[in-house]
Design an enzyme around this catalytic site. Structure first.
Site, PDB file in Angstrom:
ATOM      1  N   LEU A 101     -20.706 -79.413  24.361  1.00  0.00           N
ATOM      2  CA  LEU A 101     -21.264 -79.360  23.021  1.00  0.00           C
ATOM      3  C   LEU A 101     -21.918 -80.706  22.724  1.00  0.00           C
ATOM      4  O   LEU A 101     -21.332 -81.756  23.004  1.00  0.00           O
ATOM      5  CB  LEU A 101     -20.173 -79.079  21.985  1.00  0.00           C
ATOM      6  CG  LEU A 101     -19.583 -77.669  21.949  1.00  0.00           C
ATOM      7  CD1 LEU A 101     -18.330 -77.647  21.067  1.00  0.00           C
ATOM      8  CD2 LEU A 101     -20.597 -76.658  21.446  1.00  0.00           C
ATOM      9  N   ASP A 102     -23.134 -80.681  22.164  1.00  0.00           N
ATOM     10  CA  ASP A 102     -23.778 -81.948  21.839  1.00  0.00           C
ATOM     11  C   ASP A 102     -23.133 -82.562  20.602  1.00  0.00           C
ATOM     12  O   ASP A 102     -22.261 -81.971  19.961  1.00  0.00           O
ATOM     13  CB  ASP A 102     -25.289 -81.763  21.678  1.00  0.00           C
ATOM     14  CG  ASP A 102     -25.646 -80.772  20.578  1.00  0.00           C
ATOM     15  OD1 ASP A 102     -24.798 -80.517  19.703  1.00  0.00           O
ATOM     16  OD2 ASP A 102     -26.776 -80.245  20.583  1.00  0.00           O
ATOM     17  N   ALA A 103     -23.575 -83.755  20.262  1.00  0.00           N
ATOM     18  CA  ALA A 103     -22.919 -84.515  19.196  1.00  0.00           C
ATOM     19  C   ALA A 103     -23.023 -83.817  17.846  1.00  0.00           C
ATOM     20  O   ALA A 103     -22.124 -83.941  17.010  1.00  0.00           O
ATOM     21  CB  ALA A 103     -23.520 -85.913  19.110  1.00  0.00           C
TER      22      ALA A 103
END
Length: 333
Positions: A101-103
């Site tokens: 999952l990206d930030a």
């Protein structure tokens, strides 16, 4: 002899999931989990220090001046094995993450410890699907399709209704279903394709373009709306772009305000450990629950698969009276 820390580590090897909050990089989540697990492992009680025999000088009070010192055999601990000398028993453990999952995203993040990393690789070779909740807002377009990006366009959205939105979602889902069949490399007229579709195993072989297997609106209150998405091989940036394209199809614009993963294979939000529970004790409990959940699913599949039933169980009730009627007819003749 295995130490208590090694026995604990064996119970920690496996898969579990945590809840990654928005605004936190997945690497920070992984490093925090590794640090907490190392603290729990190294806090386990250590084995008693091994003993060794040494000859120590012992003065004799009667003959100290004339004969000198005498040697006495004494059992003493081996200080070279002391934790203050050797350092912590575990200084590094292999902690890996699954589909990242990206930030800017939040939700379920699958984590593997030790041998669980191999199980993690095998898990994503089975074409598992993932569920997301996307929060969108009509009327604005940005350069990165998120609400944090630079605004490049503004538009009206008063003409958008839920019926129009549902029609666009149905069109997108139909196009993705065709792509799913195209990438599956299976003859759609074969029995194999029917059985795979019935078991939910129909999917692309290896790497493919992102595919949406399900798409529906669960909340609509302009300018805000919420979508529920099931997908394969996706990225969070691609999901934000989908929200942007939905706005264009509706003759407007839209940005994605939030991406939240609610399921990754067998792991759901109910299984995810929050930040306060990223400890060795809670991780061991989560791994045991995953193994029991996996065993229940396997047994459920076996009971539902007719090919695994005994031959006598597959005999229909309508065939039994016919056999008895035929026997009676033969007796009459």
């Amino acid at each position: 002899m295995a130490t208590p820390a090694i026995r604990m580590f064996r119970r920690l090897e496996g898969l579990f999931c945590v809840y990654k909050p928005s605004g936190v990089h997945w690497k920070l989540v992984r490093d925090t989990i590794e640090t907490n697990l190392l603290k729990g492992l190294n806090a386990a009680p250590s084995l008693p220090l091994p003993q060794e025999i040494r000859f120590l000088a012992h003065p004799d009070s009667d003959t100290e001046a004339s004969k000198g010192l005498t040697l006495t055999a004494v059992s003493v601990p081996v200080l070279a094995k002391h934790p203050l000398v050797t350092g912590p028993e575990f200084q590094h453990i292999a902690v890996g993450v699954g589909h990242r999952l990206d930030a800017g995203s939040s939700g379920v993040l699958v984590v593997g410890v030790g041998n669980g990393n191999r199980a993690l690789n095998d898990l994503y070779k089975t074409r598992v699907t993932r569920d997301y909740t996307l929060e969108g807002e009509f009327g604005t377009a940005t350069d990165d399709f998120s609400h944090r990006g630079r605004v490049v366009e503004r538009s009206t959205y008063g003409h958008i209704t839920q019926d129009k939105l549902d029609r666009v979602l149905a069109m997108l889902q139909g196009a993705n279903q065709k792509a799913l069949l195209m990438y599956s490399n299976v003859d759609m007229r074969s029995q194999e394709a029917y059985e795979m579709a019935a078991q939910g195993l129909l999917g692309p072989e290896g790497k493919s373009q992102p595919i949406l297997t399900g798409l529906r609106c669960i909340h609509f209150q302009p300018p805000n709306f919420t979508l529920e998405v099931q997908c394969l091989n996706e990225t969070q940036k691609y999901l934000r772009k989908v929200v942007h394209e939905i706005g264009l199809e509706l003759r407007s614009t839209a940005v994605c305000k939030g991406v939240r993963r609610t399921r990754d294979g067998l792991f759901t939000l109910q299984d995810a450990l929050t930040h306060n529970h990223w400890t060795a004790a809670d991780v061991m409990v989560a791994i045991r629950q995953y193994h029991s959940k996996k065993k229940k699913k396997k047994s459920h599949r076996r009971t539902e698969d007719p090919a695994l039933l005994p031959p006598e169980d597959t005999t229909t009730a309508s065939q039994q009276p016919e056999t008895s009627d035929e026997a009676a007819a033969v007796g009459v003749k």
